[in-house]
Design a protein around this motif. Structure first.
Motif, PDB file in Angstrom:
ATOM      1  N   VAL A  47       0.818  -1.209   0.000  1.00  0.00           N
ATOM      2  CA  VAL A  47       0.000   0.000   0.000  1.00  0.00           C
ATOM      3  C   VAL A  47       0.855   1.263   0.000  1.00  0.00           C
ATOM      4  CG1 VAL A  47      -1.712   1.302   1.335  1.00  0.00           C
ATOM      5  CG2 VAL A  47      -1.909  -1.190   1.128  1.00  0.00           C
ATOM      6  N   ARG A  48       1.940   1.258   0.761  1.00  0.00           N
ATOM      7  CA  ARG A  48       2.712   2.484   0.972  1.00  0.00           C
ATOM      8  C   ARG A  48       3.847   2.679  -0.031  1.00  0.00           C
ATOM      9  NH1 ARG A  48       3.422   2.375   7.597  1.00  0.00           N
ATOM     10  NH2 ARG A  48       1.189   2.587   8.111  1.00  0.00           N
ATOM     11  N   ALA A  49       4.306   1.621  -0.663  1.00  0.00           N
ATOM     12  CA  ALA A  49       5.452   1.737  -1.567  1.00  0.00           C
ATOM     13  C   ALA A  49       5.125   1.320  -2.997  1.00  0.00           C
ATOM     14  CB  ALA A  49       6.624   0.910  -1.036  1.00  0.00           C
ATOM     15  N   LEU A  50       4.633   0.086  -3.180  1.00  0.00           N
ATOM     16  CA  LEU A  50       4.442  -0.413  -4.541  1.00  0.00           C
ATOM     17  C   LEU A  50       3.349   0.345  -5.292  1.00  0.00           C
ATOM     18  CD1 LEU A  50       4.829  -4.300  -4.388  1.00  0.00           C
ATOM     19  CD2 LEU A  50       6.465  -2.566  -5.122  1.00  0.00           C
ATOM     20  N   ILE A  51       2.191   0.516  -4.670  1.00  0.00           N
ATOM     21  CA  ILE A  51       1.106   1.217  -5.370  1.00  0.00           C
ATOM     22  C   ILE A  51       1.474   2.674  -5.668  1.00  0.00           C
ATOM     23  CG2 ILE A  51      -1.278   2.017  -5.154  1.00  0.00           C
ATOM     24  CD1 ILE A  51      -1.960  -0.617  -3.801  1.00  0.00           C
ATOM     25  N   PRO A  52       2.045   3.427  -4.714  1.00  0.00           N
ATOM     26  CA  PRO A  52       2.456   4.806  -5.047  1.00  0.00           C
ATOM     27  C   PRO A  52       3.542   4.897  -6.108  1.00  0.00           C
ATOM     28  CG  PRO A  52       2.226   4.570  -2.669  1.00  0.00           C
ATOM     29  CD  PRO A  52       2.108   3.189  -3.250  1.00  0.00           C
ATOM     30  N   LEU A  53       4.247   3.800  -6.402  1.00  0.00           N
ATOM     31  CA  LEU A  53       5.237   3.841  -7.480  1.00  0.00           C
ATOM     32  C   LEU A  53       4.586   4.061  -8.849  1.00  0.00           C
ATOM     33  CD1 LEU A  53       7.848   1.066  -6.565  1.00  0.00           C
ATOM     34  CD2 LEU A  53       8.307   3.487  -6.947  1.00  0.00           C
ATOM     35  N   ILE A  74      -6.689  -2.432  -7.221  1.00  0.00           N
ATOM     36  CA  ILE A  74      -7.479  -1.761  -8.255  1.00  0.00           C
ATOM     37  C   ILE A  74      -7.822  -0.341  -7.835  1.00  0.00           C
ATOM     38  CG2 ILE A  74      -9.725  -1.764  -9.423  1.00  0.00           C
ATOM     39  CD1 ILE A  74      -9.544  -4.840  -9.456  1.00  0.00           C
ATOM     40  N   ARG A  75      -8.210  -0.144  -6.585  1.00  0.00           N
ATOM     41  CA  ARG A  75      -8.499   1.212  -6.106  1.00  0.00           C
ATOM     42  C   ARG A  75      -7.228   2.068  -6.109  1.00  0.00           C
ATOM     43  NH1 ARG A  75     -13.544   1.917  -3.981  1.00  0.00           N
ATOM     44  NH2 ARG A  75     -14.759   0.000  -3.641  1.00  0.00           N
ATOM     45  N   GLY A  76      -6.069   1.437  -5.838  1.00  0.00           N
ATOM     46  CA  GLY A  76      -4.820   2.178  -5.913  1.00  0.00           C
ATOM     47  C   GLY A  76      -4.505   2.623  -7.329  1.00  0.00           C
ATOM     48  N   LEU A  77      -4.749   1.746  -8.307  1.00  0.00           N
ATOM     49  CA  LEU A  77      -4.547   2.117  -9.709  1.00  0.00           C
ATOM     50  C   LEU A  77      -5.460   3.274 -10.109  1.00  0.00           C
ATOM     51  CD1 LEU A  77      -4.240  -1.370 -11.464  1.00  0.00           C
ATOM     52  CD2 LEU A  77      -2.437   0.331 -11.180  1.00  0.00           C
ATOM     53  N   LEU A  78      -6.701   3.221  -9.664  1.00  0.00           N
ATOM     54  CA  LEU A  78      -7.641   4.297  -9.983  1.00  0.00           C
ATOM     55  C   LEU A  78      -7.208   5.620  -9.355  1.00  0.00           C
ATOM     56  CD1 LEU A  78     -11.042   2.400  -9.590  1.00  0.00           C
ATOM     57  CD2 LEU A  78      -9.827   2.960 -11.700  1.00  0.00           C
ATOM     58  N   LYS A  79      -6.606   5.541  -8.171  1.00  0.00           N
ATOM     59  CA  LYS A  79      -6.153   6.754  -7.483  1.00  0.00           C
ATOM     60  C   LYS A  79      -5.061   7.460  -8.285  1.00  0.00           C
ATOM     61  CE  LYS A  79      -3.990   8.317  -3.177  1.00  0.00           C
ATOM     62  NZ  LYS A  79      -3.494   7.888  -1.830  1.00  0.00           N
ATOM     63  N   TYR A  80      -4.164   6.688  -8.888  1.00  0.00           N
ATOM     64  CA  TYR A  80      -3.045   7.281  -9.624  1.00  0.00           C
ATOM     65  C   TYR A  80      -3.242   7.226 -11.135  1.00  0.00           C
ATOM     66  CZ  TYR A  80      -0.691   7.079  -5.112  1.00  0.00           C
ATOM     67  OH  TYR A  80      -0.357   7.258  -3.790  1.00  0.00           O
ATOM     68  N   CYS A  99     -15.218  -3.111  -6.120  1.00  0.00           N
ATOM     69  CA  CYS A  99     -14.614  -1.969  -6.818  1.00  0.00           C
ATOM     70  C   CYS A  99     -15.136  -1.776  -8.240  1.00  0.00           C
ATOM     71  CB  CYS A  99     -13.096  -2.150  -6.868  1.00  0.00           C
ATOM     72  SG  CYS A  99     -12.556  -3.647  -7.747  1.00  0.00           S
ATOM     73  N   MET A 100     -16.156  -2.551  -8.665  1.00  0.00           N
ATOM     74  CA  MET A 100     -16.538  -2.525 -10.070  1.00  0.00           C
ATOM     75  C   MET A 100     -17.184  -1.201 -10.489  1.00  0.00           C
ATOM     76  SD  MET A 100     -19.759  -5.160 -10.031  1.00  0.00           S
ATOM     77  CE  MET A 100     -21.169  -4.947  -8.937  1.00  0.00           C
ATOM     78  N   ASP A 160      -2.320 -13.579  -2.328  1.00  0.00           N
ATOM     79  CA  ASP A 160      -3.549 -13.316  -1.583  1.00  0.00           C
ATOM     80  C   ASP A 160      -4.512 -12.565  -2.496  1.00  0.00           C
ATOM     81  OD1 ASP A 160      -5.555 -12.768   0.186  1.00  0.00           O
ATOM     82  OD2 ASP A 160      -4.307 -11.748   1.678  1.00  0.00           O
ATOM     83  N   TYR A 161      -5.466 -13.276  -3.080  1.00  0.00           N
ATOM     84  CA  TYR A 161      -6.383 -12.666  -4.048  1.00  0.00           C
ATOM     85  C   TYR A 161      -7.271 -11.594  -3.419  1.00  0.00           C
ATOM     86  CZ  TYR A 161      -9.970 -15.731  -2.015  1.00  0.00           C
ATOM     87  OH  TYR A 161     -10.831 -16.363  -1.150  1.00  0.00           O
ATOM     88  N   LYS A 162      -7.377 -11.592  -2.087  1.00  0.00           N
ATOM     89  CA  LYS A 162      -8.206 -10.582  -1.423  1.00  0.00           C
ATOM     90  C   LYS A 162      -7.613  -9.185  -1.526  1.00  0.00           C
ATOM     91  CE  LYS A 162     -10.217 -13.844   1.891  1.00  0.00           C
ATOM     92  NZ  LYS A 162     -10.395 -14.179   3.316  1.00  0.00           N
ATOM     93  N   LEU A 163      -6.350  -9.085  -1.945  1.00  0.00           N
ATOM     94  CA  LEU A 163      -5.712  -7.773  -2.090  1.00  0.00           C
ATOM     95  C   LEU A 163      -6.075  -7.101  -3.410  1.00  0.00           C
ATOM     96  CD1 LEU A 163      -2.129  -8.693  -0.801  1.00  0.00           C
ATOM     97  CD2 LEU A 163      -3.873  -7.384   0.425  1.00  0.00           C
ATOM     98  N   ALA A 164      -6.823  -7.780  -4.275  1.00  0.00           N
ATOM     99  CA  ALA A 164      -7.151  -7.237  -5.599  1.00  0.00           C
ATOM    100  C   ALA A 164      -7.924  -5.928  -5.493  1.00  0.00           C
ATOM    101  CB  ALA A 164      -7.945  -8.263  -6.406  1.00  0.00           C
ATOM    102  N   ASP A 165      -8.856  -5.845  -4.564  1.00  0.00           N
ATOM    103  CA  ASP A 165      -9.657  -4.622  -4.400  1.00  0.00           C
ATOM    104  C   ASP A 165      -8.753  -3.444  -4.043  1.00  0.00           C
ATOM    105  OD1 ASP A 165     -11.875  -2.871  -3.905  1.00  0.00           O
ATOM    106  OD2 ASP A 165     -11.650  -3.299  -1.772  1.00  0.00           O
TER     107      ASP A 165
END
Length: 502
Positions: free
Chosen positions: A301-307, A339-345, A376-377, A331-336
């Motif tokens: 959440v703090r490093a990979l997605i903000p990259l 995806i929300r992180g991608l939408l943020k950036y 997240c759809m 862990d497939y539960k991290l998909a949500d």
């Protein structure tokens, strides 16, 4: 020539996670032809910084003191090979060879000290063979001397990066356009020597960790800022092996890499080695045990997605996407969250970056289950609808490619009552007015797919769209009528004022 020699004591370290031990199936790296190393040039560019050498024993300190003085033929002279002398004399001869290798030469003048440079190169090649062959086990003192000499050679002040020399914000040099450091013929052998020492079965981690410690690791990570891709490749391999062999260093290495990412994302947005660091992390993530620790999720959440935020994401996106998908496979539960992180950036005006995001989104959706998809759809397909209407035809085409994935189509079909009304308007706008014929044809195919999937829902959405268009048309007519009335009143009032003035 050297800033400081730091005396190192034994350091206590905390126990690392044993569950990561099975991560690496390290094999011995393939033999490299050290004796025929090319003498091509190399560029090493990064923000100028002073880097001090690793701590060494007293014998290495003496070697450094000698190295500071200009070398002479009397000091640097050919020595007999280690394999040709008695075993009892090898430690002393090893120390003499280490002292010679501590001399640093000026490679900016190719004609300067040719004989001495060649003697040092031959000794380095011999040391590589000596460590690799395992014919003589290195004593603790010899290991300390070896690491000290390696530190003297590789830990150095890196020249300013290209963007600092030119003032350019978005300068991206090709590998063959960079000016290369002429000292690479020696540096490469030193890196090879360090690699062979780390992977050698004769290297006892309990002894080696005294010299390959946290300080040594931090300085290795600093060197990832080098703009020379060959140096970064060696650093990547060496750090990868250190992570696998020295289990006590694993948490510290992960934390240090995190700090590099934070500084890159939120401060500089300029670093040459992000891709290589992500390659290392790809293997590390693959070895995470389940259930995944909270520390690892925070790293996502703090490093990979903000990259995804920096403009230079194209330089490392392939490695970043791999790390992201590794998390979801674990862990497939991290998909949500992803995806929300991608939408943020999500990029607004950068079309090439948007295409990268769409490719990564498809990989993420490939590993997404129905429950996480439903969370997240709605925001996801609002963004997809905007991409479908993009005037940049490559963005629109790449978006339509999502419908070529059977798993994504299955998720859409299961949730068509929610998704179809969201993107129906985008499809109709493309049918009525998109300039690109290929996009127009893809729109018709997806529209037909929805009609075949649920004809009744299609008719409902079509009727709602027509009603919405009619209301919009009515509002536009009312707006135009209101403006005409205002213009008429303004004209009449203006005429009366002119009459009163006359």
């Amino acid at each position: 020539m050297f800033n400081k020699i730091i005396k190192r004591g034994n350091r206590k370290v905390s126990k690392a996670e044993a569950n990561e031990d099975a991560l690496y199936g390290y094999g011995t790296p393939g033999n490299r032809n050290i004796g025929s190393i090319p003498t091509s040039n190399v560029v090493v560019n990064h923000a100028s910084r002073t880097m001090v050498s690793s701590s060494v024993a007293n014998s290495v300190q003496q070697a450094v003191a000698v190295a500071v003085a200009p070398p002479s033929s009397a000091v640097i002279e050919p020595l007999p090979l280690l394999r040709d002398i008695p075993v009892s004399e090898r430690p002393n001869m090893f120390s003499r060879k280490i002292q010679i290798c501590c001399f640093l030469f000026d490679f900016s003048d190719p004609m300067n000290s040719l004989r001495e440079k060649e003697i040092k190169r031959q000794i380095l090649v011999e040391l590589v063979d000596f460590v690799q062959s395992g014919t003589g086990k290195l004593s603790e003192i010899m290991q300390e001397e070896l690491i000290g000499m390696i530190s003297v050679n590789i830990f150095r002040c890196l020249p300013p990066a290209s963007h600092e020399n030119t003032g350019s914000e978005n300068l991206e040099l090709e590998e063959d356009e960079t000016s290369l450091d002429p000292s690479w013929p020696h540096l490469q052998i030193v890196y090879e020597l360090l690699l062979r020492y780390v992977v050698s079965s004769e290297t006892d981690t309990k002894v080696a960790k005294r010299y390959i410690d946290h300080t040594f690791g931090l300085k290795l990570l600093d060197l990832f800022a080098s703009e020379d891709h060959r140096e970064r490749e060696y650093l990547k391999t060496i750090l990868h092996r250190i992570y696998g062999k020295f289990m006590v260093h694993r948490p510290f290495i992960r934390k240090a890499i995190n700090n590099i990412f934070y500084r890159f994302i939120f401060e500089t947005q300029k670093h040459s080695g992000i891709g290589e660091l992500l390659e290392i992390l790809g293997s590390i993530i693959n070895g995470f045990a389940l259930p995944m620790k909270e520390e690892h999720k925070l790293f996502l959440v703090r490093a990979l997605i903000p990259l995804h935020k920096p403009k230079s994401i194209s330089m490392y996106h392939q490695q970043l996407s791999y790390c992201i998908t590794q998390f979801i496979e674990k862990d497939y539960k991290l998909a949500d969250i992803v995806i929300r992180g991608l939408l943020k950036y999500w990029p607004v005006i950068n079309c090439q970056k948007e295409i990268l995001f769409l490719g990564e989104l498809e990989e993420v959706l490939e590993g997404t289950q129905s429950a996480e998809f439903q969370r997240c759809m709605v925001p996801l397909f609002r963004q997809i609808g905007r991409c479908l209407n993009s005037p940049q035809f490559q963005v629109a085409e790449r978006t339509f490619f999502l419908w070529n994935n059977d798993h994504i189509v299955s998720l859409i079909a299961q949730n068509r009552d929610v998704i179809f009304p969201i993107i129906f308007e985008s499809l109709e706008k493309n049918i009525r007015g998109h300039w690109n014929q290929a996009v127009h044809g893809m729109t018709a195919n997806v529209r037909r797919m929805f009609l075949e999937m649920d004809a009744e829902l299609f008719e409902v959405c079509h009727r709602q769209y027509l009603e919405k268009e009619a209301r919009a048309q009515e509002l536009e007519e009312q707006r135009q009528l209101t403006w005409k009335r205002l213009e008429a009143v303004a004209a009449q009032t203006g005429g009366e004022d002119m009459v009163m003035v006359n």
